[in-house]
Design an enzyme around this catalytic site. Structure first.
Site, PDB file in Angstrom:
ATOM      1  CB  CYS A 129      -4.720  10.709  10.849  1.00 26.04           C
ATOM      2  SG  CYS A 129      -3.357   9.851  11.251  1.00 26.04           S
TER       3      CYS A 129
ATOM      4  NE  ARG B 269       0.541  10.295   9.999  1.00 25.77           N
ATOM      5  CZ  ARG B 269       0.122   9.154   9.219  1.00 25.77           C
ATOM      6  NH1 ARG B 269      -1.141   8.699   9.114  1.00 25.77           N
ATOM      7  NH2 ARG B 269       1.012   8.553   8.423  1.00 25.77           N
TER       8      ARG B 269
ATOM      9  CE  LYS C 244      -1.285   1.842   3.894  1.00 21.19           C
ATOM     10  NZ  LYS C 244      -1.420   2.947   4.404  1.00 21.19           N
TER      11      LYS C 244
HETATM   12  N1  EPU Z   1       6.845  13.966  11.533  1.00 20.11           N
HETATM   13  C1  EPU Z   1       7.247  15.250  11.925  1.00 20.11           C
HETATM   14  N2  EPU Z   1       7.459  16.178  10.925  1.00 20.11           N
HETATM   15  C2  EPU Z   1       7.201  16.126   9.714  1.00 20.11           C
HETATM   16  C3  EPU Z   1       6.837  14.756   9.125  1.00 20.11           C
HETATM   17  C4  EPU Z   1       6.792  13.807  10.154  1.00 20.11           C
HETATM   18  O1  EPU Z   1       7.222  15.485  13.093  1.00 20.11           O
HETATM   19  O2  EPU Z   1       7.345  16.996   8.872  1.00 20.11           O
HETATM   20  C5  EPU Z   1       6.670  12.991  12.561  1.00 20.11           C
HETATM   21  C6  EPU Z   1       5.143  12.583  12.580  1.00 20.11           C
HETATM   22  O3  EPU Z   1       4.406  13.048  13.277  1.00 20.11           O
HETATM   23  C7  EPU Z   1       5.669  11.095  13.303  1.00 20.11           C
HETATM   24  C8  EPU Z   1       6.920  10.633  12.567  1.00 20.11           C
HETATM   25  O4  EPU Z   1       7.444  11.967  12.105  1.00 20.11           O
HETATM   26  O5  EPU Z   1       5.532  11.139  14.470  1.00 20.11           O
HETATM   27  C9  EPU Z   1       6.897   9.657  11.450  1.00 20.11           C
HETATM   28  O6  EPU Z   1       6.108  10.037  10.287  1.00 20.11           O
HETATM   29  P1  EPU Z   1       6.513   9.690   9.093  1.00 20.11           P
HETATM   30  O7  EPU Z   1       6.469  11.046   8.099  1.00 20.11           O
HETATM   31  O8  EPU Z   1       7.772   8.939   8.977  1.00 20.11           O
HETATM   32  O9  EPU Z   1       5.163   8.912   8.558  1.00 20.11           O
HETATM   33  P2  EPU Z   1       4.423   9.283   7.077  1.00 20.11           P
HETATM   34  O10 EPU Z   1       5.354   9.336   5.975  1.00 20.11           O
HETATM   35  O11 EPU Z   1       3.227  10.111   7.398  1.00 20.11           O
HETATM   36  C10 EPU Z   1       4.416   6.812   6.577  1.00 20.11           C
HETATM   37  C11 EPU Z   1       3.442   5.766   6.448  1.00 20.11           C
HETATM   38  C12 EPU Z   1       2.698   5.063   7.514  1.00 20.11           C
HETATM   39  C13 EPU Z   1       3.724   4.690   8.758  1.00 20.11           C
HETATM   40  C14 EPU Z   1       4.858   5.822   8.700  1.00 20.11           C
HETATM   41  C15 EPU Z   1       6.271   5.219   9.503  1.00 20.11           C
HETATM   42  C16 EPU Z   1       2.588   6.253   4.115  1.00 20.11           C
HETATM   43  C17 EPU Z   1       1.585   6.595   3.225  1.00 20.11           C
HETATM   44  N3  EPU Z   1       2.093   6.182   5.543  1.00 20.11           N
HETATM   45  O12 EPU Z   1       3.638   7.898   7.084  1.00 20.11           O
HETATM   46  O13 EPU Z   1       1.999   4.027   7.370  1.00 20.11           O
HETATM   47  O14 EPU Z   1       3.271   4.418   9.755  1.00 20.11           O
HETATM   48  O15 EPU Z   1       5.364   6.109   7.603  1.00 20.11           O
HETATM   49  O16 EPU Z   1       6.740   4.163   8.991  1.00 20.11           O
HETATM   50  O17 EPU Z   1       3.452   5.832   3.767  1.00 20.11           O
HETATM   51  C18 EPU Z   1       0.157   2.648   7.778  1.00 20.11           C
HETATM   52  O18 EPU Z   1       0.311   1.995   6.700  1.00 20.11           O
HETATM   53  O19 EPU Z   1      -0.749   2.155   8.706  1.00 20.11           O
HETATM   54  C19 EPU Z   1       0.610   3.831   8.182  1.00 20.11           C
HETATM   55  C20 EPU Z   1       0.054   4.671   9.019  1.00 20.11           C
END
Ligand code: EPU
Length: 452
Positions: A126, A131, A32
């Protein structure tokens, strides 16, 4: 693209009858989180892109709708998605769609790279945490974008350099998956070299780099903490297959462990599951590799407690935490699960406790005292992975579990029920009204659950 389900006055619930032993083989779908970002990355290419192994999921349909709203042409046949972004008629993504799918914010990177401007709504928080997107925005600013955030919209423009982003050295305070992907896509068409330091190393980041490189991008180092992108002026057509979903595979590994069943699964990339397999071994469950892309779980009746801390890859993934917690609930001894990636991702605990688990939460830690038995109960899925954890707990529990909140499950697991039925599980999706009529099931007010 398949159509989205409309809001339902009589939402479905999933009834799971626990106690059956599972057996057989399960086919793992495309990932996904790769699919979402690769479809977005197709915005970078002005020729035809063909993606294979695209899972049929609500989230994938949503990201497709966002591309269509921007003027992109999509055609889907089975698990093949043909994308033609030769014309992008709009640089503004619609709020109604972006607000439902956080990953769609990542489109800001390719839109800015391709058009020199992008207007994308802030995705908002969310159920698992706030996030924020500050890391995405800061990186784009370092690449020369002028970014204004007003009225919930992120407006980004490249004013000089003929509207082309400029390569930059970007250090991420945290190895955010989404920020790494957004900036990698933006840098692909930027002028000069971009270096992303403290980059995310997740397999989906590597899949994105491989996909972009198959279109002529020049990305090195994906899978390490330093990614170097030499910008090119355009990308060409490609035909690319998405990696298997490691979270789905881990969910089936836990399914074997929690039901004491031997099941196999393919295709998988075993290295993507190293952390999960190591934890299963700590718990007393063996996982064997058969060939290069098949895993078999060898169950044990002596499940023992272990500690888990979620971390960025290659650490233990937050997306597998809830499913493992269901298993630890039935493992002898005391386990400690620490969620360090998201601030609100332990909301499945009260639901597991409703089934007889003994779990206490303190801050971002869950202290689990293993119990010999779970019992079926009405429960509510609070997010995607929590919903999978409840299915797993239901398969192990004595009696019937009725799971509400299936819209979470449908976002990220392709045909989960059919796959479990194929393994011999007993479960059925029925309208809530049918569950109520059949056995006086009383739905839980999930809004009350969220606000309390
Ligand atoms: N964060 C910040 N600032 C930012 C970006 C992120 O503080 O500008 C923090 C977030 O708040 C969080 C942490 O960094 O506490 C990790 O967030 P990350 O950006 O790595 O996650 P994401 O890209 O939003 C993706 C997956 C998630 C998965 C995470 C971590 C996608 C579409 N989603 O989210 O998938 O949990 O990486 O591996 O790729 C799931 O599939 O159930 C899911 C939530």
């Amino acid at each position: 693209m398949p159509t989205l389900p409309s809001p339902d006055a009589d939402p479905a619930v999933l009834q799971v009858w626990g106690g059956s032993s599972l057996q057989g083989h399960v086919k793992i779908s495309g990932a996904k989180n790769s699919a979402l970002v690769l479809i977005t990355a197709a915005l970078l290419c002005s020729e035809d892109c063909r993606l294979r192994n695209v899972p049929s999921l609500v989230d994938v349909t949503r990201i497709g709708q966002i591309l269509v709203s921007l003027g992109v042409k999509l055609k889907q046949q089975d698990d093949i998605l043909n994308i033609n972004a030769s014309t992008i008629s709009k640089s503004k993504a619609p709020y109604e769609l972006v607000s439902q799918l956080r990953a769609s914010f990542f489109a800001i990177g390719p839109l800015l790279a391709r058009l020199g401007s992008a207007c994308v709504p802030l995705p908002g928080g969310c159920t698992i945490g706030a996030r924020p997107v500050a890391l995405h925005v800061r990186g784009l600013q370092l690449m020369g974008a002028d970014v204004q955030i007003e009225h919930g919209m992120v407006n980004a423009h490249v004013r000089g350099n003929r509207g082309r982003l400029q390569g930059a050295k970007i250090y991420l305070d945290y190895p955010s998956v989404g920020a790494t992907e957004t900036l990698m896509m933006a840098a692909t068409l930027a002028q000069g070299e971009t270096i992303i330091e403290n980059a995310a190393q997740e397999p989906e980041v590597v899949d994105l780099a491989n996909f972009c490189n198959s279109m002529g991008a020049k990305i090195r180092g994906a899978g390490t903490n330093t990614i170097v992108i030499s910008g090119v002026s355009r990308l060409h057509s490609t035909d690319y297959s998405i990696i298997p979903d490691r979270v789905e595979a881990a969910t089936f590994l836990v399914a074997g462990a929690i039901t004491y069943s031997e099941i196999s699964m393919s295709p998988v990339v075993p290295e993507h599951l190293t952390a999960a397999i190591a934890k299963l071994q700590d718990i007393g469950v063996q996982v064997v590799t058969e060939g290069s892309d098949c895993l078999r779980v060898i169950p044990s009746h002596n499940l023992v407690a272990t500690d888990i801390e979620t971390l960025p890859y290659p650490g233990f993934p937050t997306d597998m935490q809830a499913q493992f917690m269901a298993l630890l609930a039935l493992s002898e001894g005391n386990s400690l699960v620490s969620e360090t990636v998201f601030e609100n991702r332990l909301r499945h605990v009260p639901e597991l406790n409703r089934m007889g688990a003994d779990i206490r939460v303190k801050n971002n830690h869950a202290i689990i005292r293993g119990v010999p038995l779970l019992t079926g109960a009405p429960v509510v899925a609070t997010d995607l992975r929590a919903s999978a954890a409840l299915v797993l707990a239901g398969l192990a529990a004595q009696g019937k579990t009725t799971i509400q909140g299936l819209h979470h499950l449908d976002r990220g697991y392709e045909n989960l029920e059919a796959k479990f039925l194929g393994l011999g599980a007993k479960l059925e999706r029925v309208p809530q009204s049918v569950a109520i009529a059949n056995d006086a099931f009383s739905p839980i007010n999930s809004d009350a659950l969220i606000s309390s």
